[in-house]
Design a protein around this motif. Structure first.
Motif, mmCIF file in Angstrom:
data_model
loop_
_atom_site.group_PDB
_atom_site.id
_atom_site.type_symbol
_atom_site.label_atom_id
_atom_site.label_comp_id
_atom_site.label_asym_id
_atom_site.label_seq_id
_atom_site.Cartn_x
_atom_site.Cartn_y
_atom_site.Cartn_z
ATOM 1 N N GLY A 1 11.061 2.983 -0.193
ATOM 2 C CA GLY A 1 9.724 3.418 0.163
ATOM 3 C C GLY A 1 9.221 4.640 -0.574
ATOM 4 O O GLY A 1 8.182 5.186 -0.207
ATOM 5 N N ARG A 2 9.933 5.076 -1.600
ATOM 6 C CA ARG A 2 9.493 6.267 -2.338
ATOM 7 C C ARG A 2 9.736 6.085 -3.830
ATOM 8 O O ARG A 2 10.766 5.559 -4.236
ATOM 9 C CB ARG A 2 10.256 7.516 -1.887
ATOM 10 C CG ARG A 2 9.959 7.940 -0.477
ATOM 11 C CD ARG A 2 10.711 9.202 -0.082
ATOM 12 N NE ARG A 2 12.126 9.100 -0.425
ATOM 13 C CZ ARG A 2 12.819 10.020 -1.108
ATOM 14 N NH1 ARG A 2 12.245 11.120 -1.530
ATOM 15 N NH2 ARG A 2 14.097 9.847 -1.363
ATOM 16 N N THR B 1 -4.758 6.700 -2.059
ATOM 17 C CA THR B 1 -3.900 5.534 -1.840
ATOM 18 C C THR B 1 -3.910 4.653 -3.080
ATOM 19 O O THR B 1 -4.850 4.680 -3.873
ATOM 20 C CB THR B 1 -4.379 4.691 -0.640
ATOM 21 O OG1 THR B 1 -5.715 4.260 -0.882
ATOM 22 C CG2 THR B 1 -4.293 5.462 0.658
ATOM 23 N N GLU C 1 -3.072 0.524 -3.819
ATOM 24 C CA GLU C 1 -2.742 -0.773 -3.245
ATOM 25 C C GLU C 1 -2.456 -1.752 -4.380
ATOM 26 O O GLU C 1 -3.200 -1.801 -5.360
ATOM 27 C CB GLU C 1 -3.883 -1.290 -2.374
ATOM 28 C CG GLU C 1 -3.513 -2.556 -1.635
ATOM 29 C CD GLU C 1 -4.556 -2.983 -0.627
ATOM 30 O OE1 GLU C 1 -4.341 -4.038 -0.008
ATOM 31 O OE2 GLU C 1 -5.579 -2.304 -0.463
ATOM 32 N N ARG D 1 0.844 -1.205 0.000
ATOM 33 C CA ARG D 1 0.000 0.000 0.000
ATOM 34 C C ARG D 1 0.875 1.249 0.000
ATOM 35 O O ARG D 1 1.854 1.330 0.747
ATOM 36 C CB ARG D 1 -0.890 -0.046 1.238
ATOM 37 C CG ARG D 1 -2.002 0.948 1.253
ATOM 38 C CD ARG D 1 -2.924 0.613 2.434
ATOM 39 N NE ARG D 1 -3.813 1.704 2.718
ATOM 40 C CZ ARG D 1 -5.022 1.831 2.188
ATOM 41 N NH1 ARG D 1 -5.466 0.917 1.351
ATOM 42 N NH2 ARG D 1 -5.778 2.859 2.495
ATOM 43 N N TRP D 2 0.476 2.233 -0.832
ATOM 44 C CA TRP D 2 1.230 3.485 -0.998
ATOM 45 C C TRP D 2 0.300 4.687 -0.834
ATOM 46 O O TRP D 2 -0.830 4.662 -1.298
ATOM 47 C CB TRP D 2 1.830 3.551 -2.404
ATOM 48 C CG TRP D 2 2.772 2.436 -2.751
ATOM 49 C CD1 TRP D 2 2.451 1.152 -3.090
ATOM 50 C CD2 TRP D 2 4.194 2.505 -2.823
ATOM 51 N NE1 TRP D 2 3.579 0.440 -3.367
ATOM 52 C CE2 TRP D 2 4.672 1.244 -3.212
ATOM 53 C CE3 TRP D 2 5.120 3.537 -2.614
ATOM 54 C CZ2 TRP D 2 6.016 0.971 -3.382
ATOM 55 C CZ3 TRP D 2 6.468 3.267 -2.778
ATOM 56 C CH2 TRP D 2 6.906 1.999 -3.153
ATOM 57 N N ARG D 3 0.798 5.755 -0.207
ATOM 58 C CA ARG D 3 0.109 7.048 -0.213
ATOM 59 C C ARG D 3 0.432 7.737 -1.537
ATOM 60 O O ARG D 3 1.568 7.688 -1.998
ATOM 61 C CB ARG D 3 0.583 7.919 0.949
ATOM 62 C CG ARG D 3 0.005 7.510 2.287
ATOM 63 C CD ARG D 3 0.416 8.448 3.413
ATOM 64 N NE ARG D 3 1.851 8.691 3.509
ATOM 65 C CZ ARG D 3 2.743 7.880 4.057
ATOM 66 N NH1 ARG D 3 2.365 6.732 4.562
ATOM 67 N NH2 ARG D 3 4.015 8.209 4.105
ATOM 68 N N TYR E 1 4.741 8.758 -4.631
ATOM 69 C CA TYR E 1 4.233 7.621 -3.861
ATOM 70 C C TYR E 1 5.141 7.393 -2.673
ATOM 71 O O TYR E 1 6.369 7.389 -2.806
ATOM 72 C CB TYR E 1 4.269 6.351 -4.714
ATOM 73 C CG TYR E 1 3.448 6.386 -5.980
ATOM 74 C CD1 TYR E 1 2.146 5.880 -5.995
ATOM 75 C CD2 TYR E 1 3.967 6.888 -7.158
ATOM 76 C CE1 TYR E 1 1.389 5.897 -7.161
ATOM 77 C CE2 TYR E 1 3.227 6.909 -8.328
ATOM 78 C CZ TYR E 1 1.937 6.410 -8.323
ATOM 79 O OH TYR E 1 1.214 6.423 -9.484
ATOM 80 N N ASP E 2 4.529 7.203 -1.490
ATOM 81 C CA ASP E 2 5.255 6.864 -0.270
ATOM 82 C C ASP E 2 4.643 5.596 0.295
ATOM 83 O O ASP E 2 3.419 5.525 0.494
ATOM 84 C CB ASP E 2 5.145 7.998 0.755
ATOM 85 C CG ASP E 2 5.837 9.252 0.292
ATOM 86 O OD1 ASP E 2 7.068 9.242 0.221
ATOM 87 O OD2 ASP E 2 5.126 10.247 -0.025
ATOM 88 N N ARG E 3 5.498 4.621 0.570
ATOM 89 C CA ARG E 3 5.017 3.334 1.077
ATOM 90 C C ARG E 3 4.366 3.507 2.442
ATOM 91 O O ARG E 3 4.877 4.205 3.294
ATOM 92 C CB ARG E 3 6.189 2.347 1.168
ATOM 93 C CG ARG E 3 5.744 0.940 1.541
ATOM 94 C CD ARG E 3 6.919 -0.040 1.580
ATOM 95 N NE ARG E 3 7.502 -0.241 0.274
ATOM 96 C CZ ARG E 3 6.970 -0.980 -0.710
ATOM 97 N NH1 ARG E 3 5.791 -1.530 -0.544
ATOM 98 N NH2 ARG E 3 7.577 -1.125 -1.857
ATOM 99 N N GLU E 4 3.203 2.851 2.614
ATOM 100 C CA GLU E 4 2.511 2.877 3.907
ATOM 101 C C GLU E 4 2.905 1.722 4.789
ATOM 102 O O GLU E 4 2.873 1.839 5.992
ATOM 103 C CB GLU E 4 0.989 2.857 3.697
ATOM 104 C CG GLU E 4 0.416 4.193 3.334
ATOM 105 C CD GLU E 4 -1.105 4.199 3.461
ATOM 106 O OE1 GLU E 4 -1.711 3.152 3.724
ATOM 107 O OE2 GLU E 4 -1.664 5.278 3.269
#
Length: 147
Positions: free
Chosen positions: A122-123, A38, A40, A17-19, A143-146
């Motif tokens: 994560g980015r 988000t 996913e 999942r990513w923001r 995108y930033d990993r959640e």
């Protein structure tokens, strides 16, 4: 942005999942929009990932719900992916083995040119430039990993 993060297996990298934060600039009209939400990446039966994006798109002061679904399937080379629309039509390939990939996609008379970069574990960032008789857009998505 001069540093890229090599990704040996794009599907493993994307899973989860990513923001999402996207800016949309219409260069013809000067209007700006933004999407927040988000994305996913869920496992697909038979391999690959189902990409489900949902959130809110604000354009000219009006907020609307927005969503899209894509399929990321194993590509022809190890560690790569073929990105397909929800209906199965081919969209573009994706190979982040160097941390950066450029792809094109014709859509009617317009051409979409995408640049995909992995910044670290994560980015990541995607920039689409869309040009043609109907569109003159730049879409930049971070995108930033959640998880």
């Amino acid at each position: 942005m001069g540093e890229f993060w090599p990704v040996p297996d794009v599907l493993a990298f994307l899973a989860g999942r990513w923001r999402v934060r996207r800016s949309v600039r219409d260069r013809a009209s000067g209007h700006d929009g933004r999407f927040t939400g988000t994305t996913e990446f869920r496992p697909l039966d038979g391999g690959g990932l189902l990409h489900v994006e949902s959130g809110t798109f604000v354009w000219r002061g009006v907020a609307r719900p927005a969503e899209r679904t894509l399929r990321f399937l194993p590509g022809s080379a190890p560690g790569t992916a073929d990105v397909r629309f929800a209906d199965g039509r081919f969209f573009h390939g994706l190979d982040l083995s160097t941390g950066r990939h450029v792809a094109g996609h014709p859509c009617a008379a317009d051409l979409y040119r995408g640049e995909f970069t992995a910044l670290d574990a994560g980015r990541r960032r995607t920039v689409w430039r869309v040009g043609g008789p109907a569109k003159d857009l730049v879409l930049t998505t971070d995108y930033d990993r959640e998880d």
